[in-house]
Write a protein that holds these residues in place. Structure first.
Motif, mmCIF file in Angstrom:
data_model
loop_
_atom_site.group_PDB
_atom_site.id
_atom_site.type_symbol
_atom_site.label_atom_id
_atom_site.label_comp_id
_atom_site.label_asym_id
_atom_site.label_seq_id
_atom_site.Cartn_x
_atom_site.Cartn_y
_atom_site.Cartn_z
ATOM 1 N N SER A 24 75.552 81.469 -20.902
ATOM 2 C CA SER A 24 75.883 82.511 -19.926
ATOM 3 C C SER A 24 77.039 83.366 -20.424
ATOM 4 N N VAL A 25 78.044 82.715 -21.031
ATOM 5 C CA VAL A 25 79.190 83.446 -21.583
ATOM 6 C C VAL A 25 78.743 84.347 -22.732
ATOM 7 N N ALA A 26 77.960 83.789 -23.660
ATOM 8 C CA ALA A 26 77.513 84.559 -24.829
ATOM 9 C C ALA A 26 76.644 85.741 -24.416
ATOM 10 N N GLU A 27 75.749 85.533 -23.445
ATOM 11 C CA GLU A 27 74.869 86.610 -22.999
ATOM 12 C C GLU A 27 75.660 87.710 -22.297
ATOM 13 N N GLU A 28 76.654 87.336 -21.506
ATOM 14 C CA GLU A 28 77.459 88.340 -20.812
ATOM 15 C C GLU A 28 78.253 89.185 -21.804
ATOM 16 N N LEU A 29 78.799 88.557 -22.828
ATOM 17 C CA LEU A 29 79.537 89.296 -23.847
ATOM 18 C C LEU A 29 78.605 90.222 -24.636
ATOM 19 N N LYS A 30 77.391 89.746 -24.883
ATOM 20 C CA LYS A 30 76.423 90.578 -25.603
ATOM 21 C C LYS A 30 76.035 91.795 -24.776
ATOM 22 N N GLU A 31 75.828 91.601 -23.478
ATOM 23 C CA GLU A 31 75.437 92.701 -22.598
ATOM 24 C C GLU A 31 76.571 93.717 -22.411
ATOM 25 N N ALA A 32 77.822 93.292 -22.670
ATOM 26 C CA ALA A 32 78.969 94.192 -22.522
ATOM 27 C C ALA A 32 79.008 95.259 -23.604
ATOM 28 N N ALA A 68 92.944 90.912 -33.564
ATOM 29 C CA ALA A 68 91.821 91.839 -33.348
ATOM 30 C C ALA A 68 90.592 91.194 -32.736
ATOM 31 N N VAL A 69 90.796 90.309 -31.752
ATOM 32 C CA VAL A 69 89.651 89.794 -30.996
ATOM 33 C C VAL A 69 89.400 90.723 -29.812
ATOM 34 N N ASN A 70 88.129 90.908 -29.453
ATOM 35 C CA ASN A 70 87.776 91.779 -28.332
ATOM 36 C C ASN A 70 88.067 91.137 -26.983
ATOM 37 N N ARG A 71 87.702 89.883 -26.855
ATOM 38 C CA ARG A 71 87.916 89.128 -25.625
ATOM 39 C C ARG A 71 88.269 87.692 -26.002
ATOM 40 N N VAL A 72 88.882 87.004 -25.037
ATOM 41 C CA VAL A 72 89.189 85.584 -25.232
ATOM 42 C C VAL A 72 88.440 84.784 -24.171
ATOM 43 N N TRP A 98 94.758 88.996 -18.412
ATOM 44 C CA TRP A 98 93.574 88.370 -17.813
ATOM 45 C C TRP A 98 92.327 89.236 -17.998
ATOM 46 N N ARG A 99 92.529 90.553 -17.998
ATOM 47 C CA ARG A 99 91.398 91.459 -18.187
ATOM 48 C C ARG A 99 90.798 91.343 -19.583
ATOM 49 N N LYS A 100 91.523 90.737 -20.488
ATOM 50 C CA LYS A 100 91.015 90.504 -21.845
ATOM 51 C C LYS A 100 90.319 89.149 -21.968
ATOM 52 N N CYS A 101 90.285 88.414 -20.860
ATOM 53 C CA CYS A 101 89.722 87.062 -20.881
ATOM 54 C C CYS A 101 88.359 87.012 -20.192
ATOM 55 N N ILE A 102 87.587 86.027 -20.578
ATOM 56 C CA ILE A 102 86.330 85.712 -19.912
ATOM 57 C C ILE A 102 86.455 84.309 -19.334
ATOM 58 N N ASP A 103 86.244 84.185 -18.025
ATOM 59 C CA ASP A 103 86.239 82.875 -17.377
ATOM 60 C C ASP A 103 84.794 82.371 -17.366
ATOM 61 N N PRO A 104 84.482 81.296 -18.114
ATOM 62 C CA PRO A 104 83.105 80.800 -18.157
ATOM 63 C C PRO A 104 82.515 80.506 -16.781
ATOM 64 N N MET A 105 83.347 80.024 -15.851
ATOM 65 C CA MET A 105 82.853 79.740 -14.502
ATOM 66 C C MET A 105 82.333 81.012 -13.840
ATOM 67 N N ASP A 106 83.065 82.120 -14.014
ATOM 68 C CA ASP A 106 82.615 83.390 -13.440
ATOM 69 C C ASP A 106 81.321 83.858 -14.096
ATOM 70 N N ALA A 107 81.242 83.709 -15.420
ATOM 71 C CA ALA A 107 80.034 84.115 -16.143
ATOM 72 C C ALA A 107 78.832 83.310 -15.663
ATOM 73 N N LEU A 108 79.024 82.006 -15.464
ATOM 74 C CA LEU A 108 77.931 81.156 -14.991
ATOM 75 C C LEU A 108 77.535 81.538 -13.565
ATOM 76 N N ALA A 109 78.523 81.840 -12.737
ATOM 77 C CA ALA A 109 78.221 82.245 -11.359
ATOM 78 C C ALA A 109 77.391 83.529 -11.338
ATOM 79 N N ARG A 110 77.771 84.493 -12.169
ATOM 80 C CA ARG A 110 77.017 85.761 -12.211
ATOM 81 C C ARG A 110 75.596 85.528 -12.718
ATOM 82 N N SER A 111 75.447 84.692 -13.749
ATOM 83 C CA SER A 111 74.107 84.385 -14.271
ATOM 84 C C SER A 111 73.255 83.690 -13.219
#
Length: 297
Positions: free
Chosen positions: A161-169, A249-253, A271-284
């Motif tokens: 879910s995290v990887a797919e969300e980052l790809k879609e971004a 030079a990372v895009n997100r953490v 925080w805006r540079k971070c991805i919370d896996p729980m949020d990504a899973l909830a959205r998926s």
């Protein structure tokens, strides 16, 4: 301490669910979450399972349930919890931290027992007629495929879910000509780090993780400070950890840490540079459940 409990939650009823979730260092911690809920018997079929989500795991299931309600208040779900596994998982995490700190400690966890128990709980969710199942625990994802084996409904993966969300971004590299790089900050075990690294690399991302010195002198002390209720110290150390990754030079953490993810406010620039896996899973999960409902119409 071990018990099993199932709950079905829908917009029609509202109550408090409070249970002793786990025992740490001789003290009982209680997890309380306000949910839309009514208790069901084990394995009883739902009257309208079209878009009902099955949630499998331990105390992290309660955290995820709150996030699910935040993303979609009308979504129904069934909680299937096995907090008795938490002590085993905590032992495995503690052993990993000792190893990173240069203090080897042998930790023997029979993950086949964990897999067997969770397969049984997964089967209960399937009998309830859920449209999909999620398991919101970083460490349990390491055995996701084994727990999923034979499952009759989609079993959504936290790391995917995290990887797919980052790809879609559709992110672009920070530096021209460089690879698209994602930082990864995990405070669980080396197994969790490898799991996320593999899922991200499968989608074409380069993955940057903190070096051993950063883990030993900044990340682990941040978790220890939090356990001692030194929130200011933990927050400062978390900020340093994130800056170390971002200046490279990372895009997100990806912040794969149940301990640290609540320290920064949502409007904090870091925080805006971070991805919370729980949020990504909830959205998926919401996305899949809503599509399942549309297909049934």
């Amino acid at each position: 301490m071990s018990f099993f409990q199932s709950f079905v939650c829908s917009p029609s009823n509202r109550c408090f669910i409070t249970r002793d979730m786990m025992q740490r260092k001789g003290q009982i911690n209680r997890a309380t979450v306000r949910l839309t809920a009514s208790v069901i018997r084990h394995g009883r079929a739902l009257s309208d399972p079209t878009n009902v989500v099955g949630i499998l795991g331990g105390d992290s299931s309660l955290i995820f349930a709150k996030k699910l309600i935040h993303h979609e208040r009308e979504l129904s779900f069934v909680l299937c919890m096995e907090p008795g596994l938490i002590n085993q998982l905590l032992s495995l995490q503690k052993g990993s931290f000792h190893c990173l700190s240069g203090k080897p400690e042998e930790v023997c966890i029979d993950h086949s027992l964990i897999v067997e128990k969770l397969r049984c709980k997964r089967a209960i969710l399937e009998k309830c007629g859920v449209c999909c199942i999620v398991m919101p625990c970083h460490l349990l994802q390491c055995w996701h495929d084994e727990i999923e084996e034979g499952c009759t409904v989609p079993f959504i993966h936290l790391g995917e879910s995290v990887a797919e969300e980052l790809k879609e971004a559709k992110l672009r590299p920070i530096e021209a000509g460089s690879a698209l790089t994602i930082g990864l900050l995990a405070t669980n075990t080396l197994l969790v780090t490898r799991m996320y690294q593999q899922k991200l690399e499968n989608e074409g991302f380069e993955v940057l993780i903190p070096d051993t010195n950063t883990l030993k002198h900044i990340v682990i002390p941040a978790v220890q400070a939090l356990s001692e209720k030194d929130f200011v110290g933990a927050t400062n150390l978390l900020r340093i950890s994130l800056h170390i990754l971002l200046v490279r030079a990372v895009n997100r953490v990806v912040l794969a840490s149940d301990e640290l993810r609540e320290l920064l406010p949502s409007d904090d620039p870091l925080w805006r540079k971070c991805i919370d896996p729980m949020d990504a899973l909830a959205r998926s999960t919401v996305k899949y459940a809503q599509s399942a409902e549309r297909r049934s119409i």
